[in-house]
Motif scaffolding. Structure first.
Motif, PDB file in Angstrom:
ATOM      1  N   LEU A  73     -29.441 -21.109  -5.373  1.00 36.35           N
ATOM      2  CA  LEU A  73     -30.135 -22.062  -4.498  1.00 36.35           C
ATOM      3  C   LEU A  73     -30.454 -23.357  -5.248  1.00 36.35           C
ATOM      4  O   LEU A  73     -30.306 -24.449  -4.705  1.00 36.35           O
ATOM      5  N   ALA A  74     -30.871 -23.222  -6.503  1.00 38.08           N
ATOM      6  CA  ALA A  74     -31.182 -24.408  -7.308  1.00 38.08           C
ATOM      7  C   ALA A  74     -29.920 -25.237  -7.538  1.00 38.08           C
ATOM      8  O   ALA A  74     -29.948 -26.467  -7.421  1.00 38.08           O
ATOM      9  N   GLY A  75     -28.814 -24.580  -7.841  1.00 40.99           N
ATOM     10  CA  GLY A  75     -27.546 -25.284  -8.052  1.00 40.99           C
ATOM     11  C   GLY A  75     -27.124 -26.063  -6.819  1.00 40.99           C
ATOM     12  O   GLY A  75     -26.646 -27.195  -6.900  1.00 40.99           O
ATOM     13  N   SER A  76     -27.349 -25.456  -5.663  1.00 42.20           N
ATOM     14  CA  SER A  76     -27.026 -26.123  -4.410  1.00 42.20           C
ATOM     15  C   SER A  76     -27.903 -27.361  -4.212  1.00 42.20           C
ATOM     16  O   SER A  76     -27.428 -28.405  -3.767  1.00 42.20           O
ATOM     17  N   GLU A  77     -29.181 -27.258  -4.569  1.00 37.42           N
ATOM     18  CA  GLU A  77     -30.087 -28.404  -4.441  1.00 37.42           C
ATOM     19  C   GLU A  77     -29.754 -29.503  -5.457  1.00 37.42           C
ATOM     20  O   GLU A  77     -29.888 -30.687  -5.150  1.00 37.42           O
ATOM     21  N   VAL A  78     -29.333 -29.104  -6.662  1.00 35.05           N
ATOM     22  CA  VAL A  78     -28.877 -30.094  -7.648  1.00 35.05           C
ATOM     23  C   VAL A  78     -27.709 -30.878  -7.038  1.00 35.05           C
ATOM     24  O   VAL A  78     -27.681 -32.112  -7.078  1.00 35.05           O
ATOM     25  N   ALA A  79     -26.763 -30.150  -6.448  1.00 43.25           N
ATOM     26  CA  ALA A  79     -25.587 -30.781  -5.848  1.00 43.25           C
ATOM     27  C   ALA A  79     -25.986 -31.742  -4.729  1.00 43.25           C
ATOM     28  O   ALA A  79     -25.495 -32.875  -4.669  1.00 43.25           O
ATOM     29  N   GLU A  80     -26.891 -31.309  -3.845  1.00 47.11           N
ATOM     30  CA  GLU A  80     -27.303 -32.170  -2.726  1.00 47.11           C
ATOM     31  C   GLU A  80     -27.946 -33.465  -3.239  1.00 47.11           C
ATOM     32  O   GLU A  80     -27.688 -34.543  -2.707  1.00 47.11           O
ATOM     33  N   ALA A  81     -28.774 -33.358  -4.268  1.00 41.05           N
ATOM     34  CA  ALA A  81     -29.416 -34.548  -4.835  1.00 41.05           C
ATOM     35  C   ALA A  81     -28.363 -35.478  -5.457  1.00 41.05           C
ATOM     36  O   ALA A  81     -28.414 -36.696  -5.282  1.00 41.05           O
ATOM     37  N   LEU A  82     -27.399 -34.892  -6.173  1.00 40.62           N
ATOM     38  CA  LEU A  82     -26.340 -35.705  -6.786  1.00 40.62           C
ATOM     39  C   LEU A  82     -25.526 -36.430  -5.716  1.00 40.62           C
ATOM     40  O   LEU A  82     -25.173 -37.603  -5.880  1.00 40.62           O
ATOM     41  N   ILE A  83     -25.240 -35.747  -4.611  1.00 38.25           N
ATOM     42  CA  ILE A  83     -24.482 -36.365  -3.513  1.00 38.25           C
ATOM     43  C   ILE A  83     -25.265 -37.553  -2.957  1.00 38.25           C
ATOM     44  O   ILE A  83     -24.700 -38.628  -2.735  1.00 38.25           O
ATOM     45  N   ASP A  86     -24.925 -40.690  -4.802  1.00 34.86           N
ATOM     46  CA  ASP A  86     -23.526 -41.134  -4.895  1.00 34.86           C
ATOM     47  C   ASP A  86     -22.860 -40.649  -6.183  1.00 34.86           C
ATOM     48  O   ASP A  86     -22.070 -41.373  -6.797  1.00 34.86           O
ATOM     49  N   ARG A  87     -23.205 -39.435  -6.577  1.00 36.82           N
ATOM     50  CA  ARG A  87     -22.606 -38.812  -7.760  1.00 36.82           C
ATOM     51  C   ARG A  87     -21.942 -37.505  -7.348  1.00 36.82           C
ATOM     52  O   ARG A  87     -22.060 -36.486  -8.014  1.00 36.82           O
ATOM     53  N   GLY A  88     -21.230 -37.576  -6.213  1.00 38.13           N
ATOM     54  CA  GLY A  88     -20.592 -36.388  -5.651  1.00 38.13           C
ATOM     55  C   GLY A  88     -19.643 -35.682  -6.600  1.00 38.13           C
ATOM     56  O   GLY A  88     -19.572 -34.456  -6.625  1.00 38.13           O
ATOM     57  N   HIS A  89     -18.926 -36.472  -7.420  1.00 34.30           N
ATOM     58  CA  HIS A  89     -17.996 -35.870  -8.381  1.00 34.30           C
ATOM     59  C   HIS A  89     -18.728 -34.950  -9.366  1.00 34.30           C
ATOM     60  O   HIS A  89     -18.153 -33.978  -9.842  1.00 34.30           O
ATOM     61  N   GLU A  90     -19.989 -35.235  -9.645  1.00 34.26           N
ATOM     62  CA  GLU A  90     -20.775 -34.371 -10.537  1.00 34.26           C
ATOM     63  C   GLU A  90     -21.301 -33.135  -9.813  1.00 34.26           C
ATOM     64  O   GLU A  90     -21.680 -32.153 -10.447  1.00 34.26           O
ATOM     65  N   GLU A 111     -22.729 -17.619  -0.629  1.00 36.73           N
ATOM     66  CA  GLU A 111     -21.483 -17.871  -1.366  1.00 36.73           C
ATOM     67  C   GLU A 111     -20.504 -18.660  -0.487  1.00 36.73           C
ATOM     68  O   GLU A 111     -19.938 -19.675  -0.918  1.00 36.73           O
ATOM     69  N   GLU A 112     -20.325 -18.213   0.741  1.00 35.18           N
ATOM     70  CA  GLU A 112     -19.401 -18.874   1.665  1.00 35.18           C
ATOM     71  C   GLU A 112     -19.831 -20.327   1.920  1.00 35.18           C
ATOM     72  O   GLU A 112     -19.006 -21.241   1.939  1.00 35.18           O
ATOM     73  N   GLN A 113     -21.122 -20.517   2.098  1.00 36.20           N
ATOM     74  CA  GLN A 113     -21.676 -21.858   2.328  1.00 36.20           C
ATOM     75  C   GLN A 113     -21.372 -22.782   1.141  1.00 36.20           C
ATOM     76  O   GLN A 113     -20.971 -23.934   1.331  1.00 36.20           O
ATOM     77  N   MET A 114     -21.546 -22.274  -0.084  1.00 39.93           N
ATOM     78  CA  MET A 114     -21.322 -23.084  -1.287  1.00 39.93           C
ATOM     79  C   MET A 114     -19.836 -23.401  -1.467  1.00 39.93           C
ATOM     80  O   MET A 114     -19.470 -24.516  -1.832  1.00 39.93           O
ATOM     81  N   VAL A 115     -18.975 -22.411  -1.217  1.00 39.44           N
ATOM     82  CA  VAL A 115     -17.527 -22.623  -1.334  1.00 39.44           C
ATOM     83  C   VAL A 115     -17.083 -23.671  -0.315  1.00 39.44           C
ATOM     84  O   VAL A 115     -16.322 -24.588  -0.644  1.00 39.44           O
ATOM     85  N   ARG A 116     -17.594 -23.558   0.915  1.00 36.59           N
ATOM     86  CA  ARG A 116     -17.231 -24.507   1.972  1.00 36.59           C
ATOM     87  C   ARG A 116     -17.701 -25.920   1.612  1.00 36.59           C
ATOM     88  O   ARG A 116     -16.960 -26.889   1.726  1.00 36.59           O
ATOM     89  N   ARG A 117     -18.939 -26.012   1.126  1.00 32.80           N
ATOM     90  CA  ARG A 117     -19.512 -27.317   0.754  1.00 32.80           C
ATOM     91  C   ARG A 117     -18.695 -27.951  -0.377  1.00 32.80           C
ATOM     92  O   ARG A 117     -18.416 -29.148  -0.355  1.00 32.80           O
ATOM     93  N   ALA A 118     -18.319 -27.138  -1.372  1.00 36.40           N
ATOM     94  CA  ALA A 118     -17.527 -27.649  -2.504  1.00 36.40           C
ATOM     95  C   ALA A 118     -16.162 -28.136  -2.031  1.00 36.40           C
ATOM     96  O   ALA A 118     -15.696 -29.202  -2.455  1.00 36.40           O
ATOM     97  N   SER A 119     -15.521 -27.394  -1.136  1.00 37.20           N
ATOM     98  CA  SER A 119     -14.187 -27.817  -0.702  1.00 37.20           C
ATOM     99  C   SER A 119     -14.272 -29.053   0.188  1.00 37.20           C
ATOM    100  O   SER A 119     -13.426 -29.940   0.087  1.00 37.20           O
ATOM    101  N   GLU A 120     -15.312 -29.142   1.036  1.00 36.31           N
ATOM    102  CA  GLU A 120     -15.508 -30.351   1.843  1.00 36.31           C
ATOM    103  C   GLU A 120     -15.724 -31.567   0.936  1.00 36.31           C
ATOM    104  O   GLU A 120     -15.172 -32.638   1.175  1.00 36.31           O
ATOM    105  N   LEU A 121     -16.549 -31.368  -0.078  1.00 43.53           N
ATOM    106  CA  LEU A 121     -16.854 -32.463  -0.997  1.00 43.53           C
ATOM    107  C   LEU A 121     -15.599 -32.878  -1.764  1.00 43.53           C
ATOM    108  O   LEU A 121     -15.303 -34.066  -1.884  1.00 43.53           O
ATOM    109  N   ASN A 122     -14.848 -31.888  -2.253  1.00 44.69           N
ATOM    110  CA  ASN A 122     -13.591 -32.182  -2.951  1.00 44.69           C
ATOM    111  C   ASN A 122     -12.646 -32.973  -2.059  1.00 44.69           C
ATOM    112  O   ASN A 122     -12.032 -33.942  -2.508  1.00 44.69           O
TER     113      ASN A 122
END
Length: 130
Positions: A73-83, A86-90, A111-122
């Motif tokens: 959950l923390a990793g997901s929140e780190v990602a949302e803040a980075l996005i 404008d640091r989506g690549h990170e 897990e499915e939510q995180m995989v989907r979010r990562a592929s959308e972001l990629n």
């Protein structure tokens, strides 16, 4: 979340964090830090930078404790803040790590939510680069 008084909720969360710190209840601190970041994001409180710092603290604690659900959950929140910064690549590696942690925590929906979010972001990042 359906909190009517997010500022009030944050006061309770901060009090819980202080109590957990006083007794060195590290997993409790990790859970409450994640909850704090979620409330802040859901109600547009604080800055993305503040949320990033809190989420990184929660992630570090989750990693140190091997506390997988909190780490995911923390990793997901780190990602949302980075996005938001404008640091989506990170953000992609954090989402991928969150997916791995969710799998280890036996949480297939997260897990499915995180995989989907990562592929959308990629996809959006590669579109942006081309």
């Amino acid at each position: 979340s359906d909190l009517r008084q997010p500022e009030e909720a944050l006061k309770y969360i901060d009090a819980a964090i202080e109590r957990d710190r006083a007794i060195n209840h590290l997993s409790g601190i990790a859970v409450m830090l994640v909850r704090k970041v979620q409330v802040m994001r859901e109600h547009n409180l604080g800055t993305p930078t503040e949320r990033l710092e809190l989420a990184l603290d929660a992630l570090k604690l989750g990693e140190e404790l091997g506390y997988r659900k909190s780490g995911a959950l923390a990793g997901s929140e780190v990602a949302e803040a980075l996005i938001e910064l404008d640091r989506g690549h990170e953000a992609v590696p954090y989402l991928q790590q969150a997916a791995e942690w969710a799998q280890l925590a036996d949480n297939p929906s997260l897990e499915e939510q995180m995989v989907r979010r990562a592929s959308e972001l990629n996809a959006s990042l590669s579109q942006f680069q081309s």
